[in-house]
Design a protein around this motif. Structure first.
Motif, PDB file in Angstrom:
ATOM      1  N   THR A  18     -59.289  20.075 -53.689  1.00 53.82           N
ATOM      2  CA  THR A  18     -58.713  19.842 -52.352  1.00 53.82           C
ATOM      3  C   THR A  18     -58.839  18.360 -52.008  1.00 53.82           C
ATOM      4  N   ALA A  19     -58.184  17.981 -50.912  1.00 53.82           N
ATOM      5  CA  ALA A  19     -58.238  16.573 -50.468  1.00 53.82           C
ATOM      6  C   ALA A  19     -59.668  16.168 -50.116  1.00 53.82           C
ATOM      7  N   ASP A  20     -60.420  17.108 -49.498  1.00 54.90           N
ATOM      8  CA  ASP A  20     -61.813  16.810 -49.125  1.00 54.90           C
ATOM      9  C   ASP A  20     -62.669  16.569 -50.362  1.00 54.90           C
ATOM     10  N   GLU A  21     -62.470  17.423 -51.374  1.00 58.06           N
ATOM     11  CA  GLU A  21     -63.245  17.256 -52.615  1.00 58.06           C
ATOM     12  C   GLU A  21     -62.902  15.927 -53.282  1.00 58.06           C
ATOM     13  N   GLU A  23     -61.897  13.252 -51.824  1.00 60.38           N
ATOM     14  CA  GLU A  23     -62.494  12.162 -51.045  1.00 60.38           C
ATOM     15  C   GLU A  23     -63.973  12.005 -51.401  1.00 60.38           C
ATOM     16  N   ARG A  24     -64.665  13.151 -51.511  1.00 60.89           N
ATOM     17  CA  ARG A  24     -66.089  13.097 -51.865  1.00 60.89           C
ATOM     18  C   ARG A  24     -66.287  12.494 -53.254  1.00 60.89           C
ATOM     19  N   THR A  27     -65.736   8.807 -53.166  1.00 64.62           N
ATOM     20  CA  THR A  27     -66.898   8.149 -52.552  1.00 64.62           C
ATOM     21  C   THR A  27     -68.039   8.049 -53.555  1.00 64.62           C
ATOM     22  N   PRO A  86     -69.464  16.963 -39.695  1.00 61.72           N
ATOM     23  CA  PRO A  86     -68.217  16.860 -38.922  1.00 61.72           C
ATOM     24  C   PRO A  86     -68.377  17.321 -37.476  1.00 61.72           C
ATOM     25  N   THR A 106     -63.793  10.542 -36.953  1.00 64.72           N
ATOM     26  CA  THR A 106     -63.506  11.252 -38.211  1.00 64.72           C
ATOM     27  C   THR A 106     -62.447  10.520 -39.041  1.00 64.72           C
ATOM     28  N   GLU A 107     -61.720   9.614 -38.380  1.00 69.87           N
ATOM     29  CA  GLU A 107     -60.673   8.871 -39.093  1.00 69.87           C
ATOM     30  C   GLU A 107     -61.222   7.643 -39.825  1.00 69.87           C
ATOM     31  N   LYS A 109     -63.057   5.872 -42.577  1.00 72.17           N
ATOM     32  CA  LYS A 109     -63.400   6.205 -43.956  1.00 72.17           C
ATOM     33  C   LYS A 109     -64.496   5.274 -44.479  1.00 72.17           C
TER      34      LYS A 109
END
Lengths: 139, 86
Positions: A18-21, A23-24, A27, A86, A106-107, A109
């Motif tokens: 997913t997009a969240d994964e 992003e992690r 990072t 969050p 939250t926006e 990064k």
């Protein structure tokens, strides 16, 4: 773009993560990469953020503040900010809106925070009033 | 690098000065039993809030390791405080 980033983006494009994964993972990759690996500049990079306040108040007398914060500490703190839950950010957003500051935390990064700390290298702030002097700079 | 020595100096209103040197490593060793409980508590909190415990622990460690070089100095009237981490 290095190979690891390319692989992560590829997995995202293929729908494996997913997009969240993604992003992690990005990072995590950035954390592993050495932050000081940027091309060497002509002059040495500053290591500390310095704050000097020299105030002379009639009520409290002369006040001096001298704070030196390692930029590494700022970077480490910014990275830790990624772990703020969050729901806590949502609450903070609500409080900010109540105070008339409509900023969506939250926006923000991790990359942007890193860039912010990097940009501090060239910062010099001087406030000079009749009875107060404030100086913020990197050394 | 882990902080080695924390120096605290302060001057009271009556002009008396005090100095305190805190060697970090021996103090951490002394408090290590308590630190174990703190770490366990931290891991439980991470799991409760859905955070990755190891990465969070690494982040805190990085924050702790970035402390050397920090310095705080405050002086107002006859009161003064100085804290330095080396």
């Amino acid at each position: 773009m290095n190979e690891q980033r390319r692989q992560i983006l590829q997995m995202l494009a293929e729908g494996k993560i997913t997009a969240d994964e993604a992003e992690r993972l990005l990072t995590a990759v950035e954390t592993v990469e050495e932050p000081d690996a940027a091309p060497a500049r002509g002059k040495a990079r500053p290591k500390y953020l310095r704050l000097i306040v020299d105030a002379n108040d009639e009520h409290s007398g002369e006040t001096k503040v001298n704070i030196r914060v390692p930029l590494k500490l700022l970077r480490a703190g910014m990275r830790l900010a990624v772990f703020v839950p969050p729901q806590a950010l949502e609450r903070a957003n609500q409080e900010l809106v109540k105070q008339g500051v409509p900023i969506d935390l939250t926006e923000i990064k991790p990359n942007q925070l890193e860039d912010l700390v990097d940009a501090l290298d060239d910062l010099t702030l001087d406030v000079d009033q009749t009875d107060t002097k404030v100086r913020i700079y990197c050394e | 690098m882990m902080p080695q020595l924390v120096t605290a100096r302060w001057r009271r209103r009556d002009g008396r000065r005090r100095r305190l040197f805190l060697p970090v490593v021996p103090i951490v060793l002394l408090l290590s039993p308590l630190l174990v409980f703190t770490v366990i508590g931290g891991i439980v909190a991470c799991l409760m809030y859905g955070l990755p415990p190891l990465r969070t622990l690494a982040g805190v460690g990085r924050l702790f390791g970035a402390l050397p070089g920090a310095r705080f100095e405050f002086e107002q009237g006859r009161t003064a405080v100085f804290v330095s981490v080396r």
